[in-house]
Structures are given as C-alpha cells and as structure tokens.
Design a protein around this motif. Structure first.
Motif, PDB file in Angstrom:
ATOM      1  N   GLY A 230       0.839  -1.206   0.000  1.00 48.08           N
ATOM      2  CA  GLY A 230       0.000   0.000   0.000  1.00 48.08           C
ATOM      3  C   GLY A 230       0.863   1.239   0.000  1.00 48.08           C
ATOM      4  O   GLY A 230       2.093   1.166  -0.127  1.00 48.08           O
ATOM      5  N   ASP A 241      -6.617   5.257  -9.827  1.00 49.10           N
ATOM      6  CA  ASP A 241      -7.880   5.272  -9.070  1.00 49.10           C
ATOM      7  C   ASP A 241      -8.126   3.985  -8.286  1.00 49.10           C
ATOM      8  O   ASP A 241      -9.086   3.911  -7.515  1.00 49.10           O
ATOM      9  N   THR A 242      -7.328   2.951  -8.547  1.00 48.85           N
ATOM     10  CA  THR A 242      -7.582   1.683  -7.840  1.00 48.85           C
ATOM     11  C   THR A 242      -6.298   1.183  -7.175  1.00 48.85           C
ATOM     12  O   THR A 242      -5.179   1.519  -7.599  1.00 48.85           O
ATOM     13  N   HIS A 243      -6.506   0.344  -6.165  1.00 51.44           N
ATOM     14  CA  HIS A 243      -5.361  -0.228  -5.436  1.00 51.44           C
ATOM     15  C   HIS A 243      -4.556  -1.139  -6.364  1.00 51.44           C
ATOM     16  O   HIS A 243      -3.330  -1.094  -6.388  1.00 51.44           O
ATOM     17  N   THR A 246      -2.367   0.763  -8.562  1.00 51.94           N
ATOM     18  CA  THR A 246      -1.255   1.351  -7.792  1.00 51.94           C
ATOM     19  C   THR A 246      -0.168   0.307  -7.557  1.00 51.94           C
ATOM     20  O   THR A 246       1.019   0.589  -7.713  1.00 51.94           O
ATOM     21  N   LYS A 294      -9.340  -6.171  -0.163  1.00 52.17           N
ATOM     22  CA  LYS A 294      -9.469  -4.713  -0.146  1.00 52.17           C
ATOM     23  C   LYS A 294     -10.391  -4.282  -1.274  1.00 52.17           C
ATOM     24  O   LYS A 294     -10.184  -4.684  -2.427  1.00 52.17           O
ATOM     25  N   ASP A 297     -11.431   0.097  -5.596  1.00 47.79           N
ATOM     26  CA  ASP A 297     -11.425   1.508  -6.018  1.00 47.79           C
ATOM     27  C   ASP A 297     -11.305   2.446  -4.823  1.00 47.79           C
ATOM     28  O   ASP A 297     -11.984   2.285  -3.796  1.00 47.79           O
ATOM     29  N   TYR A 298     -10.431   3.454  -4.966  1.00 48.04           N
ATOM     30  CA  TYR A 298     -10.148   4.354  -3.843  1.00 48.04           C
ATOM     31  C   TYR A 298     -11.374   5.211  -3.485  1.00 48.04           C
ATOM     32  O   TYR A 298     -11.588   5.552  -2.326  1.00 48.04           O
ATOM     33  N   GLU A 299     -12.203   5.501  -4.486  1.00 42.24           N
ATOM     34  CA  GLU A 299     -13.425   6.270  -4.207  1.00 42.24           C
ATOM     35  C   GLU A 299     -14.280   5.494  -3.195  1.00 42.24           C
ATOM     36  O   GLU A 299     -14.722   6.037  -2.174  1.00 42.24           O
ATOM     37  N   GLN A 301     -13.233   3.223  -1.139  1.00 42.27           N
ATOM     38  CA  GLN A 301     -12.546   3.174   0.156  1.00 42.27           C
ATOM     39  C   GLN A 301     -12.830   4.450   0.950  1.00 42.27           C
ATOM     40  O   GLN A 301     -13.130   4.403   2.144  1.00 42.27           O
ATOM     41  N   ARG A 302     -12.771   5.610   0.242  1.00 37.17           N
ATOM     42  CA  ARG A 302     -13.018   6.880   0.952  1.00 37.17           C
ATOM     43  C   ARG A 302     -14.432   6.889   1.515  1.00 37.17           C
ATOM     44  O   ARG A 302     -14.672   7.280   2.645  1.00 37.17           O
TER      45      ARG A 302
END
Ligand code: JCF
Length: 327
Positions: A230, A241-243, A246, A294, A297-299, A301-302
């Motif tokens: 991470g 935009d996604t883990h 990344t 996990k 998508d980070y959206e 996660q937020r």
C-alpha cells in the motif's frame, strides 16, 4: 583505464538492475558470484575515488553501527491494522455492509496473501529512499532506516518515471522459509564450533528481531525480503484510481509486490480466492496467516472510511492456526 566516474555509474546501473530483476521480476540477470564481483569492483573504485561514491550506490546499503536507540517517527497517515474475519458468514457480512453503505452490488476487490512478517513504511523524496520506520502503534514507529537499507528488495532509488515527489510505501518485511532454514542450519553448525549467529525461533520473530538490531551490519547478515502492499503520504503527484493499478505502478518503480495478488468480484470471488490460497499455502516460500481483501477503487474506500484504526473497506480472512515452522 576508462574514466572512473563512467565505470562507477555503469556498475551502479548494472547492480541496481540486477537487484530489480532478482527481487521484483523474480528473473535474475546474473549469477550471485557475478553480482558479488561487480559489487567488489565498485567498492574498490569508490574507495579509490571517495568523491564519486553516490549515497544510492549499492555499496552504501550496509552502514556502521549508529549511536544508541532508534529515533521515533510519526506516521503522517496512520498505518492501518486490519479487522479479521474467521468465517464465510463474516466475509459475506463484510461485502453486504459495502453494498448497504455505498450501493455496490458486486464490488471488485484487490486480494493477496497476508504474510506473517513486520509492517514497515518507506519514505521516498525526489525518488530517493530517505526514511523507513516500523508500524509501532500505527501512529508512531521506530526509525530503522539504516537496517532497511540493507534489504536488497527495498530500492534505494525509484526506477522508471512518473513517481510523486514524496511517496510513502507501506509493506511487509519477512524472512523467506528456505532462507530461514538455511540461516538456522548454519547458526546451529557454527554454535557447535562455539561461534556464529543467533538461532532464530521462527521467520516472523527472525524478521522482527533483525529489523530491531542497533547494528545494521547484523541486519545485513539476515536473509530478509520485502513486498509492498500500500501507500501512505503522496505529494507532488497522483496515483491511479484503484489499489490494483497502484500496485502495478509500485512494481514499475522497483518494489516487489505479491505475485499472488489478484482482482476478484463479490463475496464468491473472495471465498474462491481464500479456498485457492488455502490449498496453495503449504507450497508458498513464506509463512502466511490468511488473505487480505481490499475494496479496489479508492473512491469506494473513501466512502467506506474506518472504524477506529481499522478500515471498513478491508479485512483479513484468517486460516485456522497452523503448527509453527519447525526449527
Ligand atoms: C491496509 C493493510 C494493512 C496491513 C496489511 C498487511 C499485509 C500483510 N501482512 O501481508 C498485507 C496487506 O495488504 C495489508 N494491508
């Protein structure tokens, strides 16, 4: 003899490239003996031309013993602990809560094995490794930079391009099983001759103990590995935009990431992965105590946020306890 600065730069490039291919691509370019010969040549050249030795040189991985104890490091972004699931029902609840809270029927998850090592955070500024710390209590850890520099799987400088000006990478330091057994066999044999290294109880304690050595020269003798899972602080740049995307970038920049990481869909995808990793577990080159799911998508996660220190968007699904690795 050719210009020493050019030869030094060429040797640094060859050695860093060999490290990347060995630790990240798992596809060694040169045999260990050749790596050692190049490193020796670089060491001699730098000794003859001290002004030409770069701090990122592969010869600068093992420093001298530092003053006393470790400094404290505050994690600007807390290092998360993971909530646990022990049953299929709890996994389905985890997925259902995501659907109820942010309306995702069949969300995509980034999944990977949960290695049994020590969580650490690595800080890079301008692409160079400047500080590394243990997780500690999640908010504050110990500065173990000098010890982390001795781990060849941790890049001293980022590869490729497009990385942010400040990048913190979180991951697990662990001791591969074969290396653990070979290390102990040698330590036991040397003990018989009244000398040698300490015998380690198990790979996890071996990793933790090795990182807590005050003298990096002791850490350098321990067979440690690392994989990124991470990120922490990111400044002067953006991540995908996604883990999962990344993780792919981290790999391009020189970090090992889990070879078993996948993207799966919904509770069925999670449970199928858990089943497959359970079957593969005994054949893996490292100890794992579960798998990690996990929301990718980070959206999402937020929107899911955290419960105290653990995220609502991730859990570890643990295997039943296994007898510890034998000595
Ligand atoms: C967020 C988080 C926290 C701890 C973790 C720990 C591991 C692990 N021990 O392999 C893997 C992960 O993806 C993790 N991810």
């Amino acid at each position: 003899s050719p210009d020493p600065a050019a030869r030094i730069a060429e040797l640094c490039r060859q050695l860093n490239d060999a490290n990347y291919r060995y630790h990240v691509l798992d596809d060694p370019a040169i045999p260990d003996a050749e790596y050692d010969r190049l490193l020796r040549e670089l060491d001699e050249l730098e000794a003859a031309h001290p002004g030409l030795a770069s701090p990122d040189s592969p010869t600068q991985r093992v420093g001298a013993a530092p003053s006393g104890a470790f400094d404290e490091v505050r994690h600007a972004i807390p290092m998360l602990s993971l909530g646990n699931a022990f049953s299929e029902e709890e996994v389905r609840d985890f997925v259902r809560r995501i659907d109820e809270r942010i309306g995702r029927e069949s969300p995509r998850f980034s999944v990977e094995p949960k290695l049994d090592g020590l969580a650490i955070s690595l800080r890079y500024e301008g692409g160079r490794f400047v500080q590394g710390a243990t997780r500690g209590d999640g908010a504050t850890g110990e500065d173990v930079t000098a010890n982390l520099r001795t781990i060849k799987a941790i890049p001293l400088a980022l590869r490729g391009e497009g990385w942010p000006g400040v990048l913190e990478v979180r991951g697990e330091v662990y001791m591969p099983l074969d290396a653990f057994k070979a290390y102990n066999a040698r330590a036991l044999a040397d003990a018989g001759k009244g000398g040698g290294d300490k015998v380690l109880a198990n790979p996890r304690n071996g990793a933790a103990g090795s990182l807590r050595q005050l003298d990096p020269r002791v850490t350098a003798r321990r067979p440690l590995a690392f994989y990124a899972y991470g990120t922490g602080a990111v400044e002067g740049g953006t991540l995908p935009d996604t883990h999962s995307a990344t993780l792919a970038r981290l790999r391009d920049w020189g970090f090992p990431v889990s070879a078993q990481s996948e993207v799966v869909e919904g509770a069925e995808g999670l449970l199928d992965y858990y089943q497959r990793m359970g079957e593969a577990r005994d054949g893996l080159p490292f100890d794992i105590d579960g798998v990690v799911y996990k929301l990718d998508d980070y959206e999402g996660q937020r929107e899911m946020g955290f419960v105290s220190r653990a995220p609502r968007w991730a859990i570890a699904h643990k295997f039943p306890a296994q007898e510890q690795s034998t000595l």
